[in-house]
Design a protein around this motif. Structure first.
Motif, PDB file in Angstrom:
ATOM      1  N   ASN A  84       0.833  -1.207   0.000  1.00 29.48           N
ATOM      2  CA  ASN A  84       0.000   0.000   0.000  1.00 29.48           C
ATOM      3  C   ASN A  84       0.872   1.263   0.000  1.00 29.48           C
ATOM      4  O   ASN A  84       0.523   2.263  -0.617  1.00 29.48           O
ATOM      5  N   ALA A  85       1.994   1.211   0.690  1.00 29.74           N
ATOM      6  CA  ALA A  85       2.884   2.369   0.785  1.00 29.74           C
ATOM      7  C   ALA A  85       4.006   2.342  -0.252  1.00 29.74           C
ATOM      8  O   ALA A  85       4.514   3.388  -0.647  1.00 29.74           O
ATOM      9  N   ASN A  86       4.397   1.151  -0.682  1.00 31.24           N
ATOM     10  CA  ASN A  86       5.577   0.988  -1.535  1.00 31.24           C
ATOM     11  C   ASN A  86       5.310  -0.145  -2.536  1.00 31.24           C
ATOM     12  O   ASN A  86       5.885  -1.229  -2.428  1.00 31.24           O
ATOM     13  N   PRO A  87       4.419   0.080  -3.513  1.00 32.18           N
ATOM     14  CA  PRO A  87       3.972  -1.007  -4.399  1.00 32.18           C
ATOM     15  C   PRO A  87       5.066  -1.655  -5.241  1.00 32.18           C
ATOM     16  O   PRO A  87       4.926  -2.814  -5.631  1.00 32.18           O
ATOM     17  N   ILE A  88       6.162  -0.951  -5.486  1.00 30.94           N
ATOM     18  CA  ILE A  88       7.226  -1.561  -6.296  1.00 30.94           C
ATOM     19  C   ILE A  88       8.392  -2.069  -5.439  1.00 30.94           C
ATOM     20  O   ILE A  88       9.430  -2.444  -5.953  1.00 30.94           O
ATOM     21  N   TRP A  89       8.215  -2.077  -4.143  1.00 35.38           N
ATOM     22  CA  TRP A  89       9.215  -2.590  -3.209  1.00 35.38           C
ATOM     23  C   TRP A  89      10.559  -1.882  -3.373  1.00 35.38           C
ATOM     24  O   TRP A  89      11.618  -2.481  -3.300  1.00 35.38           O
ATOM     25  N   ARG A  90      10.487  -0.571  -3.588  1.00 37.58           N
ATOM     26  CA  ARG A  90      11.703   0.232  -3.726  1.00 37.58           C
ATOM     27  C   ARG A  90      12.442   0.262  -2.390  1.00 37.58           C
ATOM     28  O   ARG A  90      11.828   0.332  -1.334  1.00 37.58           O
ATOM     29  N   ASP A  91      13.762   0.247  -2.435  1.00 32.83           N
ATOM     30  CA  ASP A  91      14.553   0.386  -1.222  1.00 32.83           C
ATOM     31  C   ASP A  91      14.440   1.838  -0.770  1.00 32.83           C
ATOM     32  O   ASP A  91      14.788   2.764  -1.517  1.00 32.83           O
ATOM     33  N   LEU A  92      13.946   2.052   0.445  1.00 29.88           N
ATOM     34  CA  LEU A  92      13.658   3.377   0.956  1.00 29.88           C
ATOM     35  C   LEU A  92      14.863   4.024   1.671  1.00 29.88           C
ATOM     36  O   LEU A  92      14.704   5.049   2.329  1.00 29.88           O
ATOM     37  N   TRP A  93      16.023   3.450   1.544  1.00 27.05           N
ATOM     38  CA  TRP A  93      17.237   3.952   2.199  1.00 27.05           C
ATOM     39  C   TRP A  93      17.414   5.454   1.968  1.00 27.05           C
ATOM     40  O   TRP A  93      17.670   6.206   2.897  1.00 27.05           O
ATOM     41  N   ASP A  94      17.258   5.897   0.731  1.00 24.50           N
ATOM     42  CA  ASP A  94      17.459   7.313   0.424  1.00 24.50           C
ATOM     43  C   ASP A  94      16.374   8.216   0.981  1.00 24.50           C
ATOM     44  O   ASP A  94      16.539   9.435   1.022  1.00 24.50           O
ATOM     45  N   ASP A  95      15.263   7.647   1.413  1.00 26.27           N
ATOM     46  CA  ASP A  95      14.152   8.432   1.965  1.00 26.27           C
ATOM     47  C   ASP A  95      14.333   8.743   3.439  1.00 26.27           C
ATOM     48  O   ASP A  95      13.574   9.544   3.987  1.00 26.27           O
ATOM     49  N   ILE A  96      15.298   8.127   4.080  1.00 25.76           N
ATOM     50  CA  ILE A  96      15.510   8.345   5.515  1.00 25.76           C
ATOM     51  C   ILE A  96      16.147   9.716   5.711  1.00 25.76           C
ATOM     52  O   ILE A  96      17.274   9.954   5.277  1.00 25.76           O
ATOM     53  N   GLN A  97      15.441  10.607   6.358  1.00 22.88           N
ATOM     54  CA  GLN A  97      15.921  11.971   6.604  1.00 22.88           C
ATOM     55  C   GLN A  97      16.390  12.154   8.040  1.00 22.88           C
ATOM     56  O   GLN A  97      16.791  13.244   8.414  1.00 22.88           O
ATOM     57  N   ILE A  98      16.277  11.122   8.827  1.00 23.83           N
ATOM     58  CA  ILE A  98      16.606  11.266  10.256  1.00 23.83           C
ATOM     59  C   ILE A  98      17.867  10.509  10.595  1.00 23.83           C
ATOM     60  O   ILE A  98      18.313   9.681   9.850  1.00 23.83           O
TER      61      ILE A  98
END
Length: 98
Positions: A84-98
């Motif tokens: 629901n949040a990540n339909p293509i199973w992208r690695d969210l490593w670059d999205d971490i802002q903290i």
């Protein structure tokens, strides 16, 4: 524990692969440890190094409660949450802002 941002996260070995649910106060540092396999355990044993879902929390009690809830969920529910949040199973490593 000032300076920490409680987070619940799900790591995967690949699309619809092996899943790991965790909680941490330093998401970037913890995901880095999983990705590098620097800590012996489940994620290094099963090559679980892709961050596929995460959720920030205002405090540790709520983060820990959510982690416990997710760990009780069956696999289909976890897959649905991720997709629901990540339909293509992208690695969210670059999205971490903290």
């Amino acid at each position: 524990m000032s300076g920490q941002q409680p987070a619940v996260y799900i790591m995967a070995s690949g699309e619809r692969g092996t899943l790991y649910v965790g909680v941490t106060g330093s998401l970037r540092q913890r995901v880095h440890q999983h990705r590098e396999g620097s800590v012996e355990g489940f994620t290094s044993r099963y090559d679980v190094g892709r961050l596929v879902w995460f959720e920030l929390h205002p405090d540790f009690p709520s983060a820990i409660a959510r982690e416990k809830q997710l760990k009780k969920w069956n696999r289909v529910w976890k897959l649905r949450l991720i997709e629901n949040a990540n339909p293509i199973w992208r690695d969210l490593w670059d999205d971490i802002q903290i």
